[in-house]
Design a protein around this motif. Structure first.
Motif, PDB file in Angstrom:
ATOM      1  N   UNK A 216     -15.072  12.470   4.531  1.00  0.00           N
ATOM      2  CA  UNK A 216     -14.826  12.242   5.959  1.00  0.00           C
ATOM      3  C   UNK A 216     -13.359  12.543   6.227  1.00  0.00           C
ATOM      4  N   UNK A 217     -13.088  13.363   7.231  1.00  0.00           N
ATOM      5  CA  UNK A 217     -11.712  13.732   7.573  1.00  0.00           C
ATOM      6  C   UNK A 217     -11.480  13.527   9.063  1.00  0.00           C
ATOM      7  N   UNK A 218     -10.330  12.977   9.387  1.00  0.00           N
ATOM      8  CA  UNK A 218      -9.922  12.752  10.772  1.00  0.00           C
ATOM      9  C   UNK A 218      -8.450  13.130  10.881  1.00  0.00           C
ATOM     10  N   UNK A 219      -8.058  13.666  12.010  1.00  0.00           N
ATOM     11  CA  UNK A 219      -6.638  13.978  12.193  1.00  0.00           C
ATOM     12  C   UNK A 219      -6.204  13.743  13.624  1.00  0.00           C
ATOM     13  N   UNK A 220      -4.880  13.616  13.768  1.00  0.00           N
ATOM     14  CA  UNK A 220      -4.305  13.372  15.095  1.00  0.00           C
ATOM     15  C   UNK A 220      -2.850  13.830  15.077  1.00  0.00           C
ATOM     16  N   UNK A 221      -2.409  14.377  16.198  1.00  0.00           N
ATOM     17  CA  UNK A 221      -0.991  14.677  16.376  1.00  0.00           C
ATOM     18  C   UNK A 221      -0.370  13.472  17.074  1.00  0.00           C
ATOM     19  N   UNK A 222       0.709  12.977  16.497  1.00  0.00           N
ATOM     20  CA  UNK A 222       1.395  11.797  17.002  1.00  0.00           C
ATOM     21  C   UNK A 222       2.767  12.221  17.521  1.00  0.00           C
ATOM     22  N   UNK A 223       3.160  11.719  18.680  1.00  0.00           N
ATOM     23  CA  UNK A 223       4.451  12.063  19.286  1.00  0.00           C
ATOM     24  C   UNK A 223       5.563  11.196  18.696  1.00  0.00           C
ATOM     25  N   UNK A 224       5.750  11.348  17.385  1.00  0.00           N
ATOM     26  CA  UNK A 224       6.813  10.627  16.676  1.00  0.00           C
ATOM     27  C   UNK A 224       7.167  11.435  15.436  1.00  0.00           C
TER      28      UNK A 224
END
Length: 147
Positions: free
Chosen positions: A6-14
């Motif tokens: 299972x893979x999940x990703x996100x771009x975070x503004x930090x």
């Protein structure tokens, strides 16, 4: 036994370093990031990345609860690996820069799935369920680090 992933990703503004430090802070920040699927959270050794030993129970469904005892390592810069002593489950968190003041966080969990019809359902549904759980963790990570 087939491997389940299972893979999940996100771009975070930090900044990537800030995001990684928050993930590696098992004594402080990490507990704040966990949704209701996690219980009995406890840092047993360390608490800051490499060398930490962390316990929690992960309730993926109403009937499925995993008792996890995780050894944490940092094999490369920007990467945390949590290996469960109680199963074949390994979760890898990778934080990389994604432009000015942003970072990409990818979380991948792999484990040896069951065989037979149960294994078919596990391979079909478990990755989606775990992805939803980690989406919630990543949303909380973004909220925590984008302050």
């Amino acid at each position: 036994m087939a491997q389940v992933e299972a893979t999940t990703e996100r771009v975070v503004a930090a900044d990537a370093e800030k995001v990684f430090d928050a993930l590696a802070d098992y004594r402080g920040t990490r507990a704040k990031l966990l949704p209701e699927h996690f219980s009995e959270y406890e840092v047993r050794e360390g608490g800051d990345g490499e060398g930490s030993l962390v316990h929690w129970k992960l309730q993926a469904t109403s009937k499925r609860v995993r008792d996890c005892l995780l050894d944490v390592s940092e094999p490369t810069d920007g990467q945390l690996v949590e290996k469960d002593r109680n199963s074949s489950m390994v979760t890898t968190w990778t934080v990389t820069p994604a432009g000015e003041g942003k970072s990409r966080v990818v979380v991948t969990t792999v484990w040896n799935g069951a065989g037979g019809i149960g294994g078919f359902f596990e391979r079909t549904f478990a990755p989606k369920g775990l992805a939803r759980i980690y989406d919630a963790v990543l949303a909380r990570l973004a909220t925590e680090t984008e302050k």
